[in-house]
Design a protein around this motif. Structure first.
Motif, short mmCIF file in Angstrom:
data_model
loop_
_atom_site.label_atom_id
_atom_site.label_comp_id
_atom_site.label_asym_id
_atom_site.label_seq_id
_atom_site.Cartn_x
_atom_site.Cartn_y
_atom_site.Cartn_z
N LYS A 378 9.86 92.36 9.92
CA LYS A 378 10.99 91.65 10.32
C LYS A 378 10.70 89.94 10.43
N LEU A 379 9.96 90.12 11.54
CA LEU A 379 9.44 88.81 12.15
C LEU A 379 8.62 87.95 11.11
N ARG A 380 7.92 88.81 10.27
CA ARG A 380 7.00 88.08 9.31
C ARG A 380 7.83 87.69 8.19
N ALA A 381 8.92 88.16 7.77
CA ALA A 381 9.84 87.77 6.86
C ALA A 381 10.73 86.74 7.38
N ASP A 382 11.21 86.76 8.81
CA ASP A 382 11.86 85.64 9.33
C ASP A 382 11.06 84.25 9.21
N GLN A 383 9.71 84.38 9.48
CA GLN A 383 8.94 83.24 9.54
C GLN A 383 8.84 82.56 8.28
N PHE A 384 8.60 83.26 7.10
CA PHE A 384 8.38 82.88 5.82
C PHE A 384 9.75 82.51 5.06
N ALA A 385 10.82 83.04 5.82
CA ALA A 385 12.18 82.55 5.37
C ALA A 385 12.32 81.09 5.78
N GLU A 386 11.95 80.95 7.08
CA GLU A 386 12.05 79.74 7.67
C GLU A 386 11.24 78.51 7.10
N CYS A 387 10.18 78.92 6.69
CA CYS A 387 9.42 77.77 6.05
C CYS A 387 8.92 78.21 4.58
N PRO A 388 9.85 77.88 3.72
CA PRO A 388 9.61 78.52 2.39
C PRO A 388 8.41 77.76 1.50
N GLU A 389 7.72 78.30 1.08
CA GLU A 389 6.65 77.74 0.30
C GLU A 389 7.00 76.83 -0.97
#
Ligand SMILES: NC(=O)c1ccc[n+]([C@@H]2O[C@H](COP(=O)([O-])OP(=O)(O)OC[C@H]3O[C@@H](n4cnc5c(N)ncnc54)[C@H](O)[C@@H]3O)[C@@H](O)[C@H]2O)c1
Ligand SMILES: [Zn+2]
Length: 393
Positions: A378-389
């Motif tokens: 969940k934390l990993r997903a949140d992280q990448f949701a915040e900084c979309p590539e």
């Protein structure tokens, strides 16, 4: 069997000040005058973390002048001794001996004082040398980092590393006094300065909802490391840590519970696998985030409160993900080994503190690995949701 209690009460004194060695500041000399019980001045040996001395180039002279002015109370036995600080100093046994030699040479006794000025590592080293010379010399700690002023430096432990293991040798020893001079925080690099804020959030979460509300209200200012809110945060963090130590009934850690180590089972492992590239504060931020999302997974904490806490941690300036969390062995995240290592470190049975609501804590004796893994995902997903590539082309 002959059995008698040995009742003993310690005073755990922590003074807060600005510019402790300004000639008109009486904090240090009053502490010594009030309790030395001596006719004349007390002998004082001053030890300084060289990192602090470098960041405060006039400090050594200022201390000498201060002691001259207050020579009726303080007899400075030698010019302040600057010695290596930082974690390395705890790996160098010769530094313990260097302090013992100074104690012996200057005939420092149990009625004399050692004042140590420095980060948590330096205070741990000097505290260990002071506690063991003559079975204990009065020791005044002057911690100089946000972490040590608000957390590690206001406790009752000292220690150095041995056999390649952290804090393997050390003692529980209530210092004579602690003086938190908030001016020292000004020479800290911003990253080190931010680190102490996470321990303030930690201790607020486990025991002080009013303090949590303060941190939430001032999150942006704290994120900018604004002096006023930072000082309040450090002061209240220290106060909460001291309250815990003095009222929990287990200051010398005979039991297995260590609530002040909330979030730390991940943190210790993350610091280690990153070869300390991830700082302690940064690691605790991630460790708390994992334990908070874990609590949601097991139905202990509602997701709204969890999101609010994670938002606070981000606003004060911490990342909630580290690439080191991706390391795995045998298909399992390496970080999970931190649980058993945490248990070994504390001794006894596994005891992990979790937060079921702001300002409250519970202890659990087992953790569900699958739920930890889901929390990490969940934390990993949140992280990448915040900084979309942004994909180009
Ligand atoms: N005894 C305890 O209960 C306890 C609890 C928690 C942590 N600790 C220990 O504390 C240590 C970590 O301490 P820390 O986080 O304070 O860092 P630190 O002592 O490792 O200091 C980090 C660096 O900052 C420098 N420094 C310190 N204060 C400065 C200042 N005001 N200006 C400029 N530079 C400064 C130091 O020279 C060092 O290079 C660890 O060894 C840890 O085991 C002890
Ligand atoms: Zn910590």
């Amino acid at each position: 069997m002959i059995q008698r209690p040995i009742p003993i009460t310690y005073q755990h004194r922590v003074a807060f000040t600005h510019g402790a060695f300004d000639s008109k500041n009486h904090t240090v000399c009053d502490l010594i005058a009030e309790s030395s019980g001596l006719e004349g001045a007390a002998k004082v040996l001053v030890l300084i973390d060289s990192g602090v001395a470098e960041g405060n180039p006039r400090l050594l002279d200022t201390i000498s002048t201060y002691c001259d002015i207050h020579s009726d109370v303080i007899q400075l036995v030698a010019p302040p001794m600057a010695m290596e600080g930082g974690e390395n100093c705890k790996n160098d046994w010769s530094l313990v001996e260097k302090i013992w030699k100074a104690v012996e040479f200057h005939k420092i006794c149990r009625h004399s004082y050692i004042i140590a000025i420095g980060g948590g590592a330096f205070i741990d080293l000097a505290g260990f040398a002071a506690a063991t010379a003559h079975r204990g010399i009065r020791f005044v700690r002057m911690p100089t980092t946000t972490l040590s002023q608000g957390d590690g430096g206001v406790g009752v432990k000292n220690g150095v590393n041995y056999f390649g293991k952290k804090n393997w040798i050390g003692t529980f020893s209530v210092p004579f006094a602690i003086v938190n001079d908030l001016e020292f925080l000004k020479s800290l690099p911003p990253r080190a300065c931010r680190d102490g804020i996470i321990e303030a959030i930690k201790v607020a979460l486990i025991r002080d909802s009013d303090f949590y509300a303060f941190l939430k209200e001032n999150a942006e200012k704290l994120g900018r490391l604004e002096t006023k809110s930072l000082e309040v945060a450090i002061r209240r963090s220290a106060e909460n840590h001291i309250d815990h130590i003095s009222t929990s009934g287990d200051p010398f850690e005979y039991g297995s519970a260590r609530p002040l180590d909330f979030g730390h089972w991940v943190a210790h492992k993350l610091e280690q696998i990153s070869d300390f590239e991830v700082s302690h504060g940064e690691a605790v931020a991630i460790g708390m985030a994992i334990d908070i999302l874990y609590s949601v997974e097991i139905g202990l904490l509602d997701s709204e409160t969890a999101e609010e806490i994670l938002a606070l941690i981000r606003t004060v300036g911490f990342d909630l993900w580290s690439e080191y969390l991706d390391q795995s062995v045998g298909g399992k995240p390496v970080i999970l080994a931190g649980l058993e290592e945490f248990r070994e470190h504390l001794g006894g049975k596994l005891t992990i503190t979790l937060v079921p609501g702001i300002g409250r804590k519970i202890e659990v004796n087992e953790m569900d690995e699958n739920a930890i893994i889901r929390a990490m995902e969940k934390l990993r997903a949140d992280q990448f949701a915040e900084c979309p590539e942004v994909s180009v082309g």
